[in-house]
Scaffold this motif. Structure first.
Motif, PDB file in Angstrom:
ATOM      1  N   ASP A   1       0.867  -1.288   0.073  1.00  0.00           N
ATOM      2  CA  ASP A   1       0.037  -0.060   0.022  1.00  0.00           C
ATOM      3  C   ASP A   1       0.835   1.286  -0.032  1.00  0.00           C
ATOM      4  O   ASP A   1       1.413   1.461   0.974  1.00  0.00           O
ATOM      5  N   ALA A   2       1.109   2.006  -1.277  1.00  0.00           N
ATOM      6  CA  ALA A   2       1.775   3.122  -1.267  1.00  0.00           C
ATOM      7  C   ALA A   2       1.289   4.235  -0.505  1.00  0.00           C
ATOM      8  O   ALA A   2       2.042   5.126   0.136  1.00  0.00           O
ATOM      9  N   ASP A   3       0.160   4.310  -0.251  1.00  0.00           N
ATOM     10  CA  ASP A   3      -0.068   5.375   0.890  1.00  0.00           C
ATOM     11  C   ASP A   3       0.052   5.194   2.201  1.00  0.00           C
ATOM     12  O   ASP A   3       0.422   6.206   2.908  1.00  0.00           O
ATOM     13  N   LEU A   4       0.160   4.088   2.493  1.00  0.00           N
ATOM     14  CA  LEU A   4       0.226   3.553   3.999  1.00  0.00           C
ATOM     15  C   LEU A   4       1.852   3.536   4.382  1.00  0.00           C
ATOM     16  O   LEU A   4       2.205   3.294   5.410  1.00  0.00           O
ATOM     17  N   GLY A   5       2.539   2.990   3.081  1.00  0.00           N
ATOM     18  CA  GLY A   5       3.971   2.373   3.287  1.00  0.00           C
ATOM     19  C   GLY A   5       4.099   1.372   3.964  1.00  0.00           C
ATOM     20  O   GLY A   5       4.926   0.985   4.670  1.00  0.00           O
ATOM     21  N   LYS A   6       2.810   0.411   3.613  1.00  0.00           N
ATOM     22  CA  LYS A   6       2.774  -0.788   4.404  1.00  0.00           C
ATOM     23  C   LYS A   6       2.677  -2.136   3.444  1.00  0.00           C
ATOM     24  O   LYS A   6       1.847  -1.924   2.387  1.00  0.00           O
TER      25      LYS A   6
ATOM     26  N   GLN B   1     -10.201   6.327  -5.729  1.00  0.00           N
ATOM     27  CA  GLN B   1     -11.479   5.769  -6.437  1.00  0.00           C
ATOM     28  C   GLN B   1     -10.886   5.396  -7.657  1.00  0.00           C
ATOM     29  O   GLN B   1     -11.226   5.680  -8.676  1.00  0.00           O
ATOM     30  N   ASN B   2      -9.785   4.215  -7.922  1.00  0.00           N
ATOM     31  CA  ASN B   2      -9.474   3.863  -9.176  1.00  0.00           C
ATOM     32  C   ASN B   2      -8.739   2.409  -9.010  1.00  0.00           C
ATOM     33  O   ASN B   2      -8.600   1.976  -8.012  1.00  0.00           O
TER      34      ASN B   2
ATOM     35  N   GLY C   1     -19.987   5.806   4.120  1.00  0.00           N
ATOM     36  CA  GLY C   1     -19.007   5.206   4.814  1.00  0.00           C
ATOM     37  C   GLY C   1     -18.529   3.796   4.421  1.00  0.00           C
ATOM     38  O   GLY C   1     -17.871   3.099   5.379  1.00  0.00           O
ATOM     39  N   LYS C   2     -19.037   3.009   3.546  1.00  0.00           N
ATOM     40  CA  LYS C   2     -18.745   1.941   3.047  1.00  0.00           C
ATOM     41  C   LYS C   2     -17.445   1.830   2.357  1.00  0.00           C
ATOM     42  O   LYS C   2     -17.043   2.681   1.281  1.00  0.00           O
ATOM     43  N   ARG C   3     -16.594   0.968   2.730  1.00  0.00           N
ATOM     44  CA  ARG C   3     -15.257   0.640   2.239  1.00  0.00           C
ATOM     45  C   ARG C   3     -15.311  -0.270   0.934  1.00  0.00           C
ATOM     46  O   ARG C   3     -15.860  -1.353   1.021  1.00  0.00           O
ATOM     47  N   VAL C   4     -14.939   0.366  -0.258  1.00  0.00           N
ATOM     48  CA  VAL C   4     -15.004  -0.554  -1.423  1.00  0.00           C
ATOM     49  C   VAL C   4     -13.486  -0.922  -1.814  1.00  0.00           C
ATOM     50  O   VAL C   4     -12.955  -0.054  -1.859  1.00  0.00           O
TER      51      VAL C   4
ATOM     52  N   TYR D   1      -8.704   1.398  -3.077  1.00  0.00           N
ATOM     53  CA  TYR D   1      -9.764   1.092  -2.319  1.00  0.00           C
ATOM     54  C   TYR D   1     -10.365   2.610  -1.904  1.00  0.00           C
ATOM     55  O   TYR D   1      -9.579   3.517  -1.831  1.00  0.00           O
ATOM     56  N   PHE D   2     -11.449   2.763  -1.364  1.00  0.00           N
ATOM     57  CA  PHE D   2     -12.022   3.933  -1.069  1.00  0.00           C
ATOM     58  C   PHE D   2     -13.320   3.791  -0.117  1.00  0.00           C
ATOM     59  O   PHE D   2     -13.909   2.664  -0.230  1.00  0.00           O
ATOM     60  N   ASP D   3     -13.775   4.841   0.246  1.00  0.00           N
ATOM     61  CA  ASP D   3     -14.919   4.949   1.196  1.00  0.00           C
ATOM     62  C   ASP D   3     -15.847   5.681   0.368  1.00  0.00           C
ATOM     63  O   ASP D   3     -15.761   6.633  -0.091  1.00  0.00           O
TER      64      ASP D   3
END
Length: 240
Positions: A57-62, A137-138, A158-161, A152-154
């Motif tokens: 996960d590039a956004d979290l660096g995880k 969202q992509n 508030g639903k995680r997709v 992934y996005f919300d």
């Protein structure tokens, strides 16, 4: 006494994949199906002859731990997950995306279709799959990294997709990678016709892959020819 379920035959691995996406699973009862996938070189990740999962996960660096392949040809913990929990399990996300990619590529490379291995424009040995690439969202194919990126996005509610859970999105982005490997110069052409053909090819691969799942075909044909209309569960790409 209950009989113990046998594992997959030699040369195969057992995976669970969503025939469509979570919305359709809940609406049309199309929950994950278990299939035995031919795979000569399986490994944890998952990893196979065509693709490997690197869950960064590039956004979290995880980097998330990979799904572990057991000696019996099954992935640890996947078979026992109930429908109520499976959609939130990151290892299922990994197995789902990888299973769809490997299964769809096997259909494309079949002797009655392409009849050869798909070359990758990235020149890599395996296509990389990133099921949780980042928060946006992509979902996209990137030649430079030789990877399919599923984000992934919300929603507003508030639903995680997770885009990696959509059979259509996974197969569609795979279609971009396949066409780029077969016709790499198409990426150098900026015409709307070429871009449109890329999108058409991705959608065609998504529909072919979806219809190859028996459970989806049953939903589409339920009720006989009188109920076959142009707006069905297959033609509605990525309903969620």
């Amino acid at each position: 006494m209950a009989t113990k379920k046998k594992g997959p035959a030699d040369g195969k691995v057992r995976v669970k994949i969503l025939p469509k996406d979570p919305l359709v699973a809940q609406r049309d009862n199309l929950w994950p199906v278990e299939i035995d996938l031919p795979c000569a070189t399986p490994g944890s990740g998952p990893t196979g002859p065509h693709a490997t999962v690197i869950d960064y996960d590039a956004d979290l660096g995880k980097t998330y731990p990979p799904a572990r392949l057991l000696a019996n040809g099954c992935f640890q913990g996947i078979a026992r997950l109930p429908n109520a929990k499976i959609l939130d399990d990151y290892h299922f996300h990994q197995v789902n995306a990888w299973g769809i990619v490997e299964r769809t590529l096997a259909m494309i490379e079949d002797e009655y279709l392409l009849a050869r291995a798909v070359p990758w424009a990235s020149q890599g040995g395996r296509l990389v799959i990133r099921p949780h690439a980042g928060r946006q969202q992509n979902a996209f194919y990137d030649r430079a990294s030789g990877a399919l990126h599923f984000c992934y996005f919300d929603t507003a509610a508030g639903k995680r997709v997770y885009t990696c859970l959509s059979h259509d999105i996974v197969a569609h982005e795979l279609g971009h990678a396949v066409l780029d490997g077969l016709k790499p110069l198409y990426n150098e052409v900026s015409s709307p016709q070429t871009a449109g053909f890329h999108e058409y090819f991705g959608d065609a691969v998504a529909m072919m892959s979806s219809l190859a799942t028996r459970e989806t075909a049953r939903v589409v044909s339920r009720g006989g020819p009188a109920r076959l209309d142009p707006h069905n569960v297959v033609s509605a790409i990525a309903s969620e």
